[in-house]
Motif scaffolding. Sequence first.
Motif, PDB file in Angstrom:
ATOM      1  N   TRP A 102       0.839  -1.193   0.000  1.00  0.00           N
ATOM      2  CA  TRP A 102       0.000   0.000   0.000  1.00  0.00           C
ATOM      3  C   TRP A 102       0.880   1.251   0.000  1.00  0.00           C
ATOM      4  O   TRP A 102       0.657   2.200  -0.773  1.00  0.00           O
ATOM      5  N   SER A 103       1.883   1.267   0.886  1.00  0.00           N
ATOM      6  CA  SER A 103       2.776   2.414   0.948  1.00  0.00           C
ATOM      7  C   SER A 103       3.433   2.659  -0.408  1.00  0.00           C
ATOM      8  O   SER A 103       3.477   3.793  -0.896  1.00  0.00           O
ATOM      9  N   PHE A 104       3.917   1.592  -1.021  1.00  0.00           N
ATOM     10  CA  PHE A 104       4.612   1.769  -2.295  1.00  0.00           C
ATOM     11  C   PHE A 104       3.690   2.329  -3.370  1.00  0.00           C
ATOM     12  O   PHE A 104       4.001   3.345  -4.006  1.00  0.00           O
ATOM     13  N   LEU A 154       8.094  12.383 -10.114  1.00  0.00           N
ATOM     14  CA  LEU A 154       8.711  11.181 -10.697  1.00  0.00           C
ATOM     15  C   LEU A 154       8.769  11.268 -12.216  1.00  0.00           C
ATOM     16  O   LEU A 154       9.142  10.282 -12.878  1.00  0.00           O
ATOM     17  N   THR A 196       1.127   9.158  -5.780  1.00  0.00           N
ATOM     18  CA  THR A 196       1.152  10.540  -5.313  1.00  0.00           C
ATOM     19  C   THR A 196       2.302  11.316  -5.946  1.00  0.00           C
ATOM     20  O   THR A 196       2.123  12.412  -6.475  1.00  0.00           O
ATOM     21  N   LEU A 197       3.489  10.724  -5.893  1.00  0.00           N
ATOM     22  CA  LEU A 197       4.658  11.406  -6.446  1.00  0.00           C
ATOM     23  C   LEU A 197       4.498  11.602  -7.945  1.00  0.00           C
ATOM     24  O   LEU A 197       4.859  12.644  -8.495  1.00  0.00           O
ATOM     25  N   HIS A 231       0.819   3.775  -3.137  1.00  0.00           N
ATOM     26  CA  HIS A 231       0.275   5.092  -2.800  1.00  0.00           C
ATOM     27  C   HIS A 231       1.331   6.173  -3.008  1.00  0.00           C
ATOM     28  O   HIS A 231       1.055   7.228  -3.592  1.00  0.00           O
ATOM     29  N   GLY A 232       2.522   5.911  -2.539  1.00  0.00           N
ATOM     30  CA  GLY A 232       3.585   6.888  -2.719  1.00  0.00           C
ATOM     31  C   GLY A 232       3.914   7.092  -4.184  1.00  0.00           C
ATOM     32  O   GLY A 232       4.071   8.231  -4.641  1.00  0.00           O
ATOM     33  N   PHE A 233       3.996   6.016  -4.925  1.00  0.00           N
ATOM     34  CA  PHE A 233       4.300   6.139  -6.352  1.00  0.00           C
ATOM     35  C   PHE A 233       3.250   6.997  -7.049  1.00  0.00           C
ATOM     36  O   PHE A 233       3.575   7.925  -7.794  1.00  0.00           O
TER      37      PHE A 233
END
Lengths: 187, 187
Positions: B147-149, B162, B155-156, B151-153
């Motif tokens: 989830w963190s990965f 990115l 968002t960035l 979601h962060g991807f």
Amino acid sequence: MTTDRPYHHGDLRRAVLNAALDVIAEHGPGGVGLRDLARRVGVSHAGPVHHFKDKAGLLTAIAAEGFTLLADRLDETKAAGGDFVDLGMTYVRFAIEHRAHFEVMFRPDLYHQDDPVVEAANTRAGNALRAGSSGQPDPELALVAAWSFVHGFATLWNTGALDRPGVEPVELARSVARTLFGAGRAQ
Amino acid sequence: MTTDRPYHHGDLRRAVLNAALDVIAEHGPGGVGLRDLARRVGVSHAGPVHHFKDKAGLLTAIAAEGFTLLADRLDETKAAGGDFVDLGMTYVRFAIEHRAHFEVMFRPDLYHQDDPVVEAANTRAGNALRAGSSGQPDPELALVAAWSFVHGFATLWNTGALDRPGVEPVELARSVARTLFGAGRAQ
DNA sequence: CGAGCAATCTTGACAGTGTCAAGTTTGCGT
DNA sequence: ACGCAAACTTGACACTGTCAAGATTGCTCG
């Protein structure tokens, strides 16, 4: 009251910034109001304008401060011999401890993204991050992977989506990062 | 103009929602204004209020729609035999294709977080995500990691941090995810 | 030391916003 | 066909950001 405060505040700029950071931490960036901040600091309603030009100018200053703060911390952990995972944990810690800054930094629609100060600070933080992944095999992919993970983790944690009762966020992030990226080879 | 439009709009609620989504996609959630939306849709300044009560109520509706849409897509890829990584890619694709929804969903300070509709949709999406990681060793950690990965991807990527010239975001995310989570075992 | 200049802050105004209360118009069920 | 409730309008109020013009101060340079 109609207080006997001096005409010159002394350090109005910092006072407004701090008040804004308080408000953001409690109500998010949407909750900041120039007039409200002026009231909190005890100054007339157009006082802050002189220092920041705009509402967006105020948020620009906060974003710039955030990026330099983040870059500083990344440089520090690198200088202290921190490895790849340590860098990521510094990122997470920063996002949680300086939540108000963090919430502004990655909302470019809120501030003047082309401001030279904020641009410089932004690339400085970006370089610090990039340098951290240079020791990895395929550094480019490692950067995307690590940045995405720590950024997502921090964001989700700050919104409460990852909330676990009695769990220290950085420790949780570290244990996850170790399984994702290995035990963390030197440099 | 003072047009001859009918007194009843027909589907004002949807029209306002769509207009709001357009504005959010272009200027972020801070750019939405009830009166501005009313103007765009061709209705009097207090027209939208009747359907959403609040500005926050409008954003609540958008968040709820976003969560159910996301849950739908997750269920679909699960039903189509998608594995752990596929679920993550669905998440990324959703965040990019429905950027406006996504930008509201994870800013709880913008809407009525305790609204029963949004709460239900939120837990539905959460369950769909959780179910996806149940096949992994240590599902709890896998959920946080994945989830963190994603979601962060997402968002960035959406903020442009990115940005790579000529790179398809979901493909980039997939290749990173494969190195992080293995080739993607069945289920 | 002191005069003036620039920085700092105040005051007043204007357009625009969200929200509410009260009216008007319309579709729909009985 | 009638009337009621839903959909929309109109008008008002307090609040916001931003600007222009004035008041007050610290500081520099003679």
